[in-house]
Design an enzyme around this catalytic site. Structure first.
Site, mmCIF file in Angstrom:
data_model
loop_
_atom_site.group_PDB
_atom_site.id
_atom_site.type_symbol
_atom_site.label_atom_id
_atom_site.label_comp_id
_atom_site.label_asym_id
_atom_site.label_seq_id
_atom_site.Cartn_x
_atom_site.Cartn_y
_atom_site.Cartn_z
ATOM 1 N N HIS A 143 0.878 -1.173 0.000
ATOM 2 C CA HIS A 143 0.000 0.000 0.000
ATOM 3 C C HIS A 143 0.920 1.229 0.000
ATOM 4 C CE1 HIS A 143 -2.788 2.955 1.786
ATOM 5 N NE2 HIS A 143 -3.788 2.124 1.548
ATOM 6 N N ASP A 219 3.186 -4.269 8.321
ATOM 7 C CA ASP A 219 1.903 -3.574 8.168
ATOM 8 C C ASP A 219 0.790 -4.616 8.353
ATOM 9 O OD1 ASP A 219 -0.400 -2.409 7.234
ATOM 10 O OD2 ASP A 219 0.480 -1.623 5.386
ATOM 11 N N GLN A 222 -4.312 -5.401 6.952
ATOM 12 C CA GLN A 222 -5.236 -6.360 6.344
ATOM 13 C C GLN A 222 -5.184 -7.733 7.011
ATOM 14 O OE1 GLN A 222 -7.553 -5.518 4.304
ATOM 15 N NE2 GLN A 222 -6.830 -3.454 3.837
ATOM 16 N N LYS A 245 -10.025 -0.517 10.480
ATOM 17 C CA LYS A 245 -10.099 -1.785 9.745
ATOM 18 C C LYS A 245 -10.503 -2.927 10.683
ATOM 19 C CE LYS A 245 -7.355 -0.114 6.259
ATOM 20 N NZ LYS A 245 -7.850 0.269 4.949
ATOM 21 N N CYS A 385 -4.812 2.393 -3.532
ATOM 22 C CA CYS A 385 -3.537 2.927 -3.003
ATOM 23 C C CYS A 385 -2.400 1.928 -3.210
ATOM 24 C CB CYS A 385 -3.652 3.300 -1.526
ATOM 25 S SG CYS A 385 -4.859 4.575 -1.216
HETATM 26 N N1 PLP Z 1 -1.700 -0.557 4.682
HETATM 27 C C1 PLP Z 1 -2.643 -1.320 4.117
HETATM 28 C C2 PLP Z 1 -2.287 -2.694 3.638
HETATM 29 C C3 PLP Z 1 -3.955 -0.839 3.971
HETATM 30 O O1 PLP Z 1 -4.864 -1.598 3.396
HETATM 31 C C4 PLP Z 1 -4.234 0.468 4.420
HETATM 32 C C5 PLP Z 1 -5.584 1.054 4.212
HETATM 33 O O2 PLP Z 1 -6.252 0.763 3.249
HETATM 34 C C6 PLP Z 1 -3.222 1.219 5.019
HETATM 35 C C7 PLP Z 1 -1.963 0.684 5.143
HETATM 36 C C8 PLP Z 1 -3.489 2.592 5.567
HETATM 37 O O3 PLP Z 1 -4.237 2.477 6.761
HETATM 38 P P1 PLP Z 1 -4.831 3.741 7.496
HETATM 39 O O4 PLP Z 1 -6.133 4.040 6.845
HETATM 40 O O5 PLP Z 1 -5.020 3.300 8.924
HETATM 41 O O6 PLP Z 1 -3.849 4.831 7.391
#
Ligand code: PLP
Length: 429
Positions: A143, A219, A222, A245, A385
């Protein structure tokens, strides 16, 4: 993914869970019950979370860590109990949880702190200082939140950015682990892709990073609401989490970091609440986590997140995982039977979670989304993204359906039915 338990919910259990989510009583655009398949973007909230936020404001609201009155005390207690709750949920220590406004900010905190160290802020941890000749490694599946901060850190410090590459189906290609070279200082990667749903080979990546002494950043956006998560078993150095999430409120996330590493990190955001002393010339900083929590924090959202974690634990992460695995397999099978629809990601259910991006031949993803919406099925469209990952698949954007603990088999049937109508509608069948 392979679950701890193969027990999915009974019909009655799922009905009870769904009843806790008031938004599921809404009707979609066609007047039919809403099918919400966009949890990978943001999850819906159970009444228990909504009530926790409302009760906090109704009964306890006060400034945390700043008062001696009853409400300030109650707010501070709730705030710190929530920190302990997040820590418990991932098997970590409370003092290692830093509040941020989302996962993106948590990643920027790590990269931004490293930038400060690279510019000369004091630290005794060499890995936090980057310069020419150093390397940061990510993956092509990230992302943008876990790519752009590292690109910028490299641009500012002269370090180089490298990435693990992907198999055709979007899984990380372990043949490219040799890009984690001896000069690598950080390896940052996603636990689960928000496009392909592919589960990363965490153990292999961590082993390669540790063999060269690099710090690891995971990260979990997901994964954390979809499978049991134990941070010490994963053996990474940092992990980022996102409340929205995980059935919690928007506006709050967290960074988990090993205590001894956090202790060496210069602050990222500065101002009130993170200092021990301030003169007109200089400032000394608190120990972590306060050092990284400048300014007022989203206390009500933090309390709501804690309630969401109570909810997840009450339902059981192993059962949520089993339920979503079954739905993911059903979704993949349903899509496979529709001509002209290509899944972007592994098609073997054991290698992925129930986040399924796809391209429909001859139809733009936005049109796919609109047709599904006309059937009251909510999916996500766009690049999610993750533009480099879409380039890997030779497309600019895609449509994505993602299941969650509230998703039913009827939801998947209705999604597959509506998707089956798309190419007919545009006359490309
Ligand atoms: N990383 C991943 C894999 C995501 O799916 C997302 C959000 O879609 C993010 C980071 C960003 O998360 P946040 O909305 O908490 O900034």
């Amino acid at each position: 993914m392979s679950s701890l338990s193969n027990t999915t919910f009974t019909g009655v259990e799922l009905d009870n869970i769904r009843r806790d989510f008031p938004i599921l009583r809404r009707l979609g655009r066609s007047g039919e019950p809403l099918v919400y398949l966009d949890s990978a973007a943001t999850s819906q909230k159970p009444q228990q979370v909504i009530d926790a936020v409302s009760q906090f404001y109704s009964l306890h609201n006060g400034a945390v860590n700043r008062g001696t009155h009853l409400l300030a005390d109650e707010s501070t207690d709730a705030y710190e109990q929530a920190r302990a709750r997040v820590a418990q949920f991932i098997g970590a220590k409370s003092a290692e949880i830093v509040w941020t406004k989302n996962a993106t900010e948590a990643l920027n905190l790590v990269a931004g702190s490293m930038l400060q160290a690279s510019l000369g802020a004091p630290t005794e941890l060499d890995n936090l200082r980057l310069g020419e000749g150093d390397r940061i490694v990510v993956t092509r599946a990230e992302h943008h939140a876990n790519l752009v901060p590292w690109q910028i850190l490299c641009a500012r410090t002269g370090a180089e950015l490298a990435w693990l590459d992907l198999h055709e189906d979007g899984r990380i290609d372990l043949e490219t682990l040799n890009r984690i070279t001896p000069n690598t200082k950080v390896v940052a990667f996603t636990h689960v892709s928000n496009v392909t749903g592919a589960i990363s080979p965490v153990a292999q990546i961590v082993a390669a990073a540790q063999s060269v002494g690099a710090l690891t950043v995971l990260d979990t956006c997901q994964s954390s609401a979809h499978m049991p998560l134990n941070i010490s078993a994963l053996d990474v150095d940092f992990a980022v989490l996102s409340s929205h999430k995980m059935y919690g409120p928007t506006g709050v996330g967290a960074l988990w970091g090993r205590g001894e590493i956090l202790a060496q990190m210069p602050p990222f955001l500065t101002g009130g609440s993170m200092v021990t002393d301030v003169s007109m010339e200089e400032t000394t900083f608190q120990t972590p986590p306060s050092r990284f929590e400048a300014g007022s924090q989203p206390v009500a959202q933090i309390v709501g997140w804690s309630a969401a974690l109570d909810y997840l634990d009450k339902v059981g992460m192993d059962r949520i995982c089993a339920h979503e695995d079954a739905l993911g397999a059903m979704m993949l099978e349903g899509i496979a039977n529709i001509p002209g629809v290509r899944v972007l990601g592994p098609t073997e259910p054991s290698e992925r979670v129930a986040v399924v991006a796809f391209a429909v031949d001859g139809v733009h993803p936005h049109d796919v989304g609109q047709i599904l919406d006309a059937h009251s099925v909510a999916i996500r469209v766009g690049h999610h993204c993750a533009i480099p990952l879409h380039r890997h698949f030779g497309v600019r954007s895609s449509a994505r359906a993602s299941a969650s603990m509230v998703t039913s088999e009827t939801d998947i049937d209705r999604f597959v039915f509506a998707l089956g109508k798309v190419r007919d509608f545009f006359g490309v069948a």
